[in-house]
Scaffold this active site. Structure first.
Site, PDB file in Angstrom:
ATOM      1  N   GLY A 138      -3.551  -1.894   0.053  1.00  0.00           N
ATOM      2  CA  GLY A 138      -2.189  -1.514   0.384  1.00  0.00           C
ATOM      3  C   GLY A 138      -2.015  -0.014   0.223  1.00  0.00           C
ATOM      4  O   GLY A 138      -2.722   0.613  -0.574  1.00  0.00           O
TER       5      GLY A 138
ATOM      6  N   GLN B 198       2.413   7.863  -0.822  1.00  0.00           N
ATOM      7  CA  GLN B 198       1.067   8.126  -1.352  1.00  0.00           C
ATOM      8  C   GLN B 198       0.287   9.108  -0.481  1.00  0.00           C
ATOM      9  O   GLN B 198      -0.739   9.638  -0.908  1.00  0.00           O
ATOM     10  CB  GLN B 198       0.269   6.817  -1.466  1.00  0.00           C
TER      11      GLN B 198
ATOM     12  N   CYS C 138      -4.380   1.054  -8.103  1.00  0.00           N
ATOM     13  CA  CYS C 138      -3.578   1.806  -7.143  1.00  0.00           C
ATOM     14  C   CYS C 138      -4.432   2.957  -6.624  1.00  0.00           C
ATOM     15  O   CYS C 138      -5.109   3.615  -7.416  1.00  0.00           O
ATOM     16  CB  CYS C 138      -2.317   2.331  -7.832  1.00  0.00           C
ATOM     17  N   LEU C 139      -4.388   3.192  -5.324  1.00  0.00           N
ATOM     18  CA  LEU C 139      -5.193   4.290  -4.761  1.00  0.00           C
ATOM     19  C   LEU C 139      -4.736   5.652  -5.276  1.00  0.00           C
ATOM     20  O   LEU C 139      -5.471   6.622  -5.171  1.00  0.00           O
ATOM     21  CB  LEU C 139      -5.151   4.256  -3.231  1.00  0.00           C
TER      22      LEU C 139
ATOM     23  N   HIS D  90       3.911  -4.417  -5.098  1.00  0.00           N
ATOM     24  CA  HIS D  90       3.360  -3.143  -5.571  1.00  0.00           C
ATOM     25  C   HIS D  90       3.726  -2.001  -4.608  1.00  0.00           C
ATOM     26  O   HIS D  90       4.206  -0.951  -5.037  1.00  0.00           O
ATOM     27  CB  HIS D  90       1.833  -3.285  -5.705  1.00  0.00           C
ATOM     28  N   GLU D  91       3.497  -2.243  -3.310  1.00  0.00           N
ATOM     29  CA  GLU D  91       3.761  -1.188  -2.322  1.00  0.00           C
ATOM     30  C   GLU D  91       5.247  -0.917  -2.174  1.00  0.00           C
ATOM     31  O   GLU D  91       5.658   0.231  -2.024  1.00  0.00           O
ATOM     32  CB  GLU D  91       3.169  -1.560  -0.949  1.00  0.00           C
TER      33      GLU D  91
ATOM     34  N   HIS E 137       6.510   1.544  -4.598  1.00  0.00           N
ATOM     35  CA  HIS E 137       6.191   2.946  -4.298  1.00  0.00           C
ATOM     36  C   HIS E 137       7.343   3.638  -3.563  1.00  0.00           C
ATOM     37  O   HIS E 137       7.555   4.837  -3.722  1.00  0.00           O
ATOM     38  CB  HIS E 137       4.938   3.037  -3.410  1.00  0.00           C
TER      39      HIS E 137
END
Ligand code: NI
Length: 186
Positions: free
Chosen positions: A43, A48, A87-88, A129-130, A133
């Protein structure tokens, strides 16, 4: 396009509604998929990659590319479930946190078509999660305070090391440039 890391202001800001799905937005979505897949992520949210727009993408084990523009979580289950998350933007770190087991979300796809989706498991988790953000929330916010603090400090050190390296590189190229200028002068 680069994925920003913990410590970046962008990750803590609230994203803005997408008013029109332009070619630019479509390009952003397709670039985000490339970057996310290259990074082995499931994701990725626009903030991000430094874009404060309410948009995120998900691709879990089923391999389906899903785009969520202006998403709205309609319902979450009372039943919760723990699972490990990463998380990226917090690369190399994982932690088990608890979230609602199921989620119902409404959004627009990359063509502006509205859809509603009920999700659980890895997809439901990725969606939650996304979506966080877009509101400046990171999964470490749900973690134990000690873990959160340690992670923040770890990324502060990483950023400092990166800056140090960059300064050394800059000084080196400045020296080389001066040397070359000297040679040309002779
Ligand atoms: Ni993330």
């Amino acid at each position: 396009m680069e994925i920003v890391q913990l410590g970046s202001e962008t990750l803590r800001q609230k994203s803005e509604t997408v008013t029109e799905i332009t070619e630019g937005v479509k390009k952003l979505v397709s670039d985000m998929f490339s970057v996310m897949i290259a990074a082995n992520g499931v994701g990725l949210a626009a903030p991000q990659v430094g874009v404060l727009k309410r948009l995120f993408i998900v691709r879990v084990d089923d391999g389906i590319r899903r785009t969520f523009i202006n998403p709205q979580i309609l319902e979450t289950s009372e039943e919760t479930e723990p699972s490990e998350e990463g998380c990226l933007s917090i690369r190399g770190v994982w932690y088990t946190i608890t979230r609602p087991k199921r989620v119902k979300i409404q959004a627009l796809d990359e063509n502006g078509k509205p859809f509603t989706l009920d999700a659980e498991g890895p997809l439901g988790r990725a969606i939650q999660h996304e979506n966080d953000h877009l509101n400046g929330i990171l999964y470490i916010d749900y973690a134990d305070a000690d873990f959160r603090q340690k992670t923040i400090e770890q990324f502060q050190r990483r950023a400092a090391r990166r800056e140090e390296k960059l300064a050394i590189k800059k000084a080196k190229s400045a020296r080389i440039a001066a040397k070359n200028a000297n040679k040309e002068g002779r």
